[in-house]
Design an enzyme around this catalytic site. Sequence first.
Site, short mmCIF file in Angstrom:
data_model
loop_
_atom_site.label_atom_id
_atom_site.label_comp_id
_atom_site.label_asym_id
_atom_site.label_seq_id
_atom_site.Cartn_x
_atom_site.Cartn_y
_atom_site.Cartn_z
N HIS A 1 -2.37 4.69 -2.22
CA HIS A 1 -1.69 5.87 -2.76
C HIS A 1 -2.42 6.37 -4.01
O HIS A 1 -2.73 5.60 -4.91
CB HIS A 1 -0.24 5.52 -3.11
CG HIS A 1 0.52 4.92 -1.96
ND1 HIS A 1 1.51 3.98 -2.14
CD2 HIS A 1 0.42 5.12 -0.62
CE1 HIS A 1 2.00 3.64 -0.95
NE2 HIS A 1 1.35 4.31 -0.02
N TYR B 1 5.24 -1.14 -12.44
CA TYR B 1 4.25 -0.21 -13.01
C TYR B 1 4.94 0.97 -13.69
O TYR B 1 5.98 1.46 -13.26
CB TYR B 1 3.26 0.27 -11.95
CG TYR B 1 3.83 0.97 -10.74
CD1 TYR B 1 3.80 2.36 -10.62
CD2 TYR B 1 4.37 0.24 -9.69
CE1 TYR B 1 4.29 3.00 -9.50
CE2 TYR B 1 4.87 0.87 -8.56
CZ TYR B 1 4.83 2.25 -8.47
OH TYR B 1 5.33 2.87 -7.35
#
Length: 200
Positions: A80, A142
Site C-alpha cells: 500500500h 503506525y
Amino acid sequence: MTYWRNAIHWHREIIVPMKINTTSIPDLLYITDIPIFSDERGSFRTPFRIDMGTYPQLAWLETKQWNISENERGATRGIHAEPWNKFVHVITGKAFAAIVDLTFGEAPRRIEIFELDATCALYIPKGCGNSFQALDFTIYAYLTSELWQAGEKYLAVSLDDPELAIDWPIKDPERIISDKDRALPTCVEVFGEKMVVGYD
C-alpha cells in the site's frame, strides 16, 4: 548515532542512545536500538518523539491518525502506497517488512527489507509502498500524517508482483492474505512498463 534526552521514564532523566539510519530509498529511515526498560512492573519504551533527531523527515510526520492491527502468524498485508508519511512500530511480535520505492507514482526503483520488533521502527515517506508479514502473533502500529478517507482509491500493487520478487518467509498455504490484497495489480499493470528493481 543520535542521542536524545528522555525525561519521562521512571521519573528520572537519562540519556538514551538510539540509532537513526538512512537507507537507499530517499527519506526512508530505519530507527534501531530503541531501549526497553524493564522491572517487576513490566516494561517501558518510547519509540517516537518529535525531537528524537535532527532529521527533518520526523518533523514532517504531523500525526493525524493512529492505526493498530493485530495479526496472526502468516498474515501478510500490502503493498500500500497511500499519499502520507507513516511511522511504524511493532508493539509485540515480529514482522518481515518490504518497503518499495513508489514515490510520487514513479516506477519502482529500490526495495528495502527489514525485520521489525519492539526494538526498532520505520519512518516511511509518502508514496512508498508499505507491506509486511507477521512472523508470529504481531501487533503492528503506525502513525500517519493524513486521514484515511473511505471511498478514496490509493496506489497499491501486488504482494506477489514478479518484477518485485519479494521472498516472503511464510509461503502459501500458511500465508493469510485478504481477497482485496490478492486482487491488486502488478507494477506493469499500474505503470505500463517494466523496471529494474534493486534490493538493499
